[in-house]
Enzyme design. Structure first.
Site, short mmCIF file in Angstrom:
data_model
loop_
_atom_site.label_atom_id
_atom_site.label_comp_id
_atom_site.label_asym_id
_atom_site.label_seq_id
_atom_site.Cartn_x
_atom_site.Cartn_y
_atom_site.Cartn_z
N SER A 111 -0.24 4.87 5.13
CA SER A 111 -1.36 4.90 4.18
C SER A 111 -1.56 3.53 3.55
O SER A 111 -1.82 2.55 4.24
CB SER A 111 -1.11 5.98 3.14
OG SER A 111 -2.27 6.19 2.34
N ASP A 114 -8.73 2.75 2.41
CA ASP A 114 -7.37 2.26 2.65
C ASP A 114 -7.10 2.21 4.15
O ASP A 114 -7.97 2.60 4.95
CB ASP A 114 -6.35 3.10 1.89
CG ASP A 114 -6.16 4.49 2.46
OD1 ASP A 114 -7.05 4.96 3.20
OD2 ASP A 114 -5.13 5.12 2.17
N ASP A 116 -5.58 3.87 6.52
CA ASP A 116 -5.81 5.02 7.39
C ASP A 116 -7.04 5.81 6.97
O ASP A 116 -7.28 6.91 7.48
CB ASP A 116 -4.58 5.92 7.47
CG ASP A 116 -4.25 6.64 6.18
OD1 ASP A 116 -4.46 6.05 5.10
OD2 ASP A 116 -3.78 7.79 6.24
N ASP A 139 -8.07 7.56 4.47
CA ASP A 139 -8.11 8.86 3.80
C ASP A 139 -8.39 8.72 2.30
O ASP A 139 -8.73 9.68 1.63
CB ASP A 139 -6.83 9.67 4.06
CG ASP A 139 -5.56 9.03 3.53
OD1 ASP A 139 -5.62 7.86 3.08
OD2 ASP A 139 -4.51 9.69 3.57
#
Length: 580
Positions: free
Chosen positions: A146, A303, A305, A307
């Protein structure tokens, strides 16, 4: 010492990966570093695992990835041949070793006869969640850490509903991972032979196209793009968000999109930012510069990834202000409910889901539209679990889910927080308000004026390594042994301990909290403010959450600063006592 035995087992393994072997040899004189690398196995928790990349059982490397994958394989095998054939979808982000770890996971699973689908290139986490459902897979994996620093990577596991494993299933999976005694001896065949057998299949554009089609359904007013000339600045912060968001905006006909070129390409070093986290205002520095250049109405950051979504909008002074996750959530929720009410599409059994550390402003907004709010523990997997529960029972219709840490979900074709969905709705809300003579900042101020001036804050302490983990445990224990009764001149009128599942009032009356156990303590003050203490599940941190509400923005900001400072003083005092 047990860690030395683990280290020697790796050192003496004849077939140890060359890169890891060289790293181990270079660290033999650094006992403290080696102890941290081997003193425990990298913890596989309810959402998977996350850690620093490197050599050791307490690090992310091909052997710990194989161990996690082998545990998942055992779990899938316990359900029989049909579930093995449904298989696992695997995605990965732009971090160091992400593709390598994705292929190690695929090879481990496929070696055990489990069908695997691996994306051809990096993809965002929400698209992995969507792909699990699209392909009717049994499970999913995404290799990501993340928004953690560049030295981290991780392994997240998803169920057949596209959500992260809920606690009961996760506990079974964790036990199966932990039963594997030697991660070095896990059999893995080469990927070419597994591809030839069809056990590893590469997927890509067909999933992208299906995801984009679903993204179109986010729009409440599809014609707004053609009526508005809003200027958008977007930065994917060197991660996976570039292609899906550009394509999503294009599909909805938003034409004036300016990408921060320095941050458009994937970069595992995240070289232009100290932290690739849209929660950090510094991550918007280049986007703000671009925004001033093109006079953008909205700045968007995702961010690595994709999400989590952060947005920035201009205030009354013409300066860009980065909104908090709670503020963005309030804007998106209010816009969504307003539009559905105007069109007559608001369900009578609608429900909004939020976490226990998310602002109460969302509940107040939802209530004004006769929409129910349900609280869940921190972690989007609990929101996904509730969506599945209501989908099966028909009791409530899911409308919106969010958490203060910049995670939002509008439509449940994905079952994890989805920055692409949220960015599209934020863009549409911006276009709507501009056509009505308002900026998003002015829209937020109107929400505050109607519902109350809620302000939230967060502080944290980073306590790394074995000693840090022990300090965090002792700190939480100190609040259980010696509960907080006053903060400054304000009394604590209620406390909630999610580990003991007890809600205790000042008169010592208590009731049960009907949520899974979690190492979290929350205090409510006499003026309506609250404080929450929660160790991070993914980082070596203990987090402190704060919320206040009053009749003006200045008053709320002052109250928030006071309560934060008073509580941090309390924390420092307790840490000093712990270390004696």
């Amino acid at each position: 010492m047990a860690w030395i035995n683990k280290m020697k087992r790796w050192q003496q393994f004849h077939d140890l990966d060359k890169e890891l072997k060289l790293e181990l040899e270079s660290l033999l004189s650094d006992e403290k570093f080696l102890e941290d690398a081997f003193y425990k196995d990298l913890e596989f928790g309810t959402g998977g695992m996350r850690g620093v990349i490197g050599v050791g059982t307490n690090r992310m490397n091909i052997y710990t990835v194989r161990k996690a994958s082998a545990g998942l394989a055992t779990y899938i095998q316990s359900f029989g041949k049909e579930e093995k054939a449904r298989g696992v979808v695997i995605a990965y982000d732009s971090r160091f070793k992400s593709r390598e770890f994705a292929m190690e996971a695929a090879k481990t699973l496929a070696t055990k006869g489990i069908q695997t689908y691996v994306f051809d290139e990096l993809r965002p986490t929400p698209e992995l969640s969507f792909a699990v459902r699209l392909l009717n897979a049994f499970s999913g994996i995404v290799i990501t850490a993340s928004h953690n620093p560049s030295e981290y990577n991780g392994f997240k596991v998803y169920g057949s509903d596209g959500g992260q494993f809920p606690p009961l299933a996760a506990d079974v999976l964790i036990s199966m991972v932990n039963e594997i005694e030697d991660e070095l001896l896990i059999e893995v065949k080469d990927d070419m032979s597994l591809r030839e057998k069809g056990l590893i299949q590469i997927i890509g554009t067909e999933v992208d196209q299906a995801y984009i089609e679903k993204l179109k359904s986010i729009s409440e007013n599809p014609d707004l793009a053609n009526q508005s000339d809003i200027q958008i600045v977007f930065t994917p912060l060197h991660g996976t968000g570039y292609a899906p968001l550009k394509n999503g905006l294009k599909a909805l006909n938003y034409r004036h999109v300016h990408v921060v070129s320095e941050q458009a390409k994937p970069d595992p070093n995240f070289s232009t930012v100290k932290s690739p986290n849209p929660e950090e205002h510094a991550a918007f520095e280049l986007a703000i510069r671009k925004g001033m250049e093109v006079q953008a109405d909205l700045l968007i950051a995702t961010d690595p990834d994709a999400d989590r979504l952060g947005i920035a909008v201009k205030n009354h002074e013409g300066e860009y202000v980065v909104l908090t996750g709670n503020q963005t959530g309030a804007l998106l929720l209010h816009y969504l409910l307003t539009q559905k009410q105007q069109k007559g599409t608001l369900p009578t059994n609608g429900v909004m889901l939020k976490t226990i550390v998310t602002s109460e402003l969302g509940r107040v907004i939802a209530s004004s539209y006769d929409i129910r709010t349900e609280d869940v523990l921190t972690g989007f997997k609990f929101i996904a679990e509730k969506i599945k529960e209501f989908e099966q029972s028909g009791e409530y219709s899911f409308l919106f889910g969010y958490e203060e840490s910049y995670g939002y979900l509008i439509k449940d074709f994905a079952r994890d927080k989805d920055a692409i969905q949220a960015a599209l709705l934020a863009t549409e809300a911006c276009a709507y308000y501009k056509l009505n003579g308002m900026s998003l900042y002015e829209a937020l101020m109107s929400i505050f004026a109607r519902y109350g001036y809620y302000q939230e804050g967060q502080r944290f302490l980073t306590l790394k390594g074995k000693e840090g983990a022990e300090q965090i445990e002792k700190l939480l224990a100190s609040f259980r042994d010696h509960p907080l009764e006053m903060l400054g001149e304000k009394s604590i009128i209620q406390s909630e301990d999610y580990f003991t599942s007890k809600r205790l009032t000042k008169g010592n009356d208590w009731e049960e909290i009907h949520l899974p156990k979690s190492n979290v303590i929350k205090y409510f003050l006499e003026d309506g403010a609250w404080i929450c203490i929660r160790p991070s599940g993914t980082e070596p941190k203990v987090k402190f959450y704060f919320s206040v509400q009053s009749d003006s923005l200045d008053s709320s900001r002052q109250s928030l600063q006071m309560i934060e400072n008073q509580f941090i003083d309390e924390i420092q005092l307790r840490l000093k006592n712990i270390s004696k």
